[in-house]
Design an enzyme around this catalytic site. Sequence first.
Site, PDB file in Angstrom:
ATOM      1  N   GLU A 124      35.220   9.924  30.347  1.00 54.90           N
ATOM      2  CA  GLU A 124      35.641   8.367  30.149  1.00 54.90           C
ATOM      3  C   GLU A 124      37.003   8.381  29.927  1.00 54.90           C
ATOM      4  O   GLU A 124      37.721   7.794  28.848  1.00 54.90           O
ATOM      5  CB  GLU A 124      35.013   7.604  28.944  1.00 54.90           C
ATOM      6  CG  GLU A 124      33.384   7.411  29.225  1.00 54.90           C
ATOM      7  CD  GLU A 124      33.044   6.429  30.217  1.00 54.90           C
ATOM      8  OE1 GLU A 124      33.818   6.210  30.988  1.00 54.90           O
ATOM      9  OE2 GLU A 124      31.740   6.239  30.453  1.00 54.90           O
ATOM     10  N   VAL A 208      36.206  -4.241  28.011  1.00 53.90           N
ATOM     11  CA  VAL A 208      34.991  -4.718  27.299  1.00 53.90           C
ATOM     12  C   VAL A 208      33.869  -4.049  27.684  1.00 53.90           C
ATOM     13  O   VAL A 208      33.456  -3.620  29.084  1.00 53.90           O
ATOM     14  CB  VAL A 208      34.978  -6.303  27.926  1.00 53.90           C
ATOM     15  CG1 VAL A 208      33.743  -6.830  27.304  1.00 53.90           C
ATOM     16  CG2 VAL A 208      36.332  -7.198  27.317  1.00 53.90           C
ATOM     17  N   ILE A 209      33.069  -3.769  26.696  1.00 52.09           N
ATOM     18  CA  ILE A 209      31.731  -2.925  27.060  1.00 52.09           C
ATOM     19  C   ILE A 209      30.764  -3.773  27.866  1.00 52.09           C
ATOM     20  O   ILE A 209      30.518  -4.945  27.231  1.00 52.09           O
ATOM     21  CB  ILE A 209      31.220  -2.462  25.555  1.00 52.09           C
ATOM     22  CG1 ILE A 209      32.243  -1.285  24.869  1.00 52.09           C
ATOM     23  CG2 ILE A 209      29.819  -1.586  26.107  1.00 52.09           C
ATOM     24  CD1 ILE A 209      32.735  -0.321  25.700  1.00 52.09           C
TER      25      ILE A 209
END
Length: 237
Positions: A124, A208-209
């Site tokens: 990530e 934003v997850i």
Amino acid sequence: MTDDAAAPTCLAHPFPGQPHAPAGCAAARGLDGRPVHAAALKFFWGPMDCGKSTMALQMNYNHARQGRRGLVTTRIDRSLGPQVTTRIGLAHEAIEVTDDLDLRALVRGRWADGVRVDYLICDEACFYTVEHVEQMAELVDSYDVDVFAFGLATDFRSRLFPATQRLFELADEVARIQVEVLCWCGREGLLNARVVDGRVVREGAQVVIGDTVDTAEVRYQVLCRRHYRSGDLGPRD
């Protein structure tokens, strides 16, 4: 300033009781048997669902199997915990990267404890800061630690993440992950659309997850450029 004075100090594998590698150490080998100064910063990228985290864990397994020792780091994993998880069910504990975490200090701390660190797996990586990317480059150049970074190229607006842009600029090697992701129309999926209430949104916070499952309040769907631009999410049952 002379060229010698300007040259970076070689800090490769400074374990307790062992001197720093000498300035002319190009032919020397580290404790993992690899040539000193053969380390590299490599960035592997692709859209969601292309297997980035799976490849990160496979890379870690392959290096560890050959006796190398590494650290696995991540930031904002889909699990919201300090681990790397994959959509095919694999998981591995990881160190959560925060804004104030210094990757160089992390490695130096392990070395001070007598723990070898030959490489970093940075999953990530698109969500890391630009400063983290600079630290990755320094770990490679001055500490002889391999860094393998994995992440998205662009956000839901089809714009490069700041850390991704810096990785494209600094990495020794940049490779697109070859697992093909398809748009609903069958074309190659290129872009990550953010979907809220069944519609593609183009404004909001960069991070934003969400997930790719249809039941998520905020979800992401990989689309080809044509359908990303038109906002067409395809037929729904």
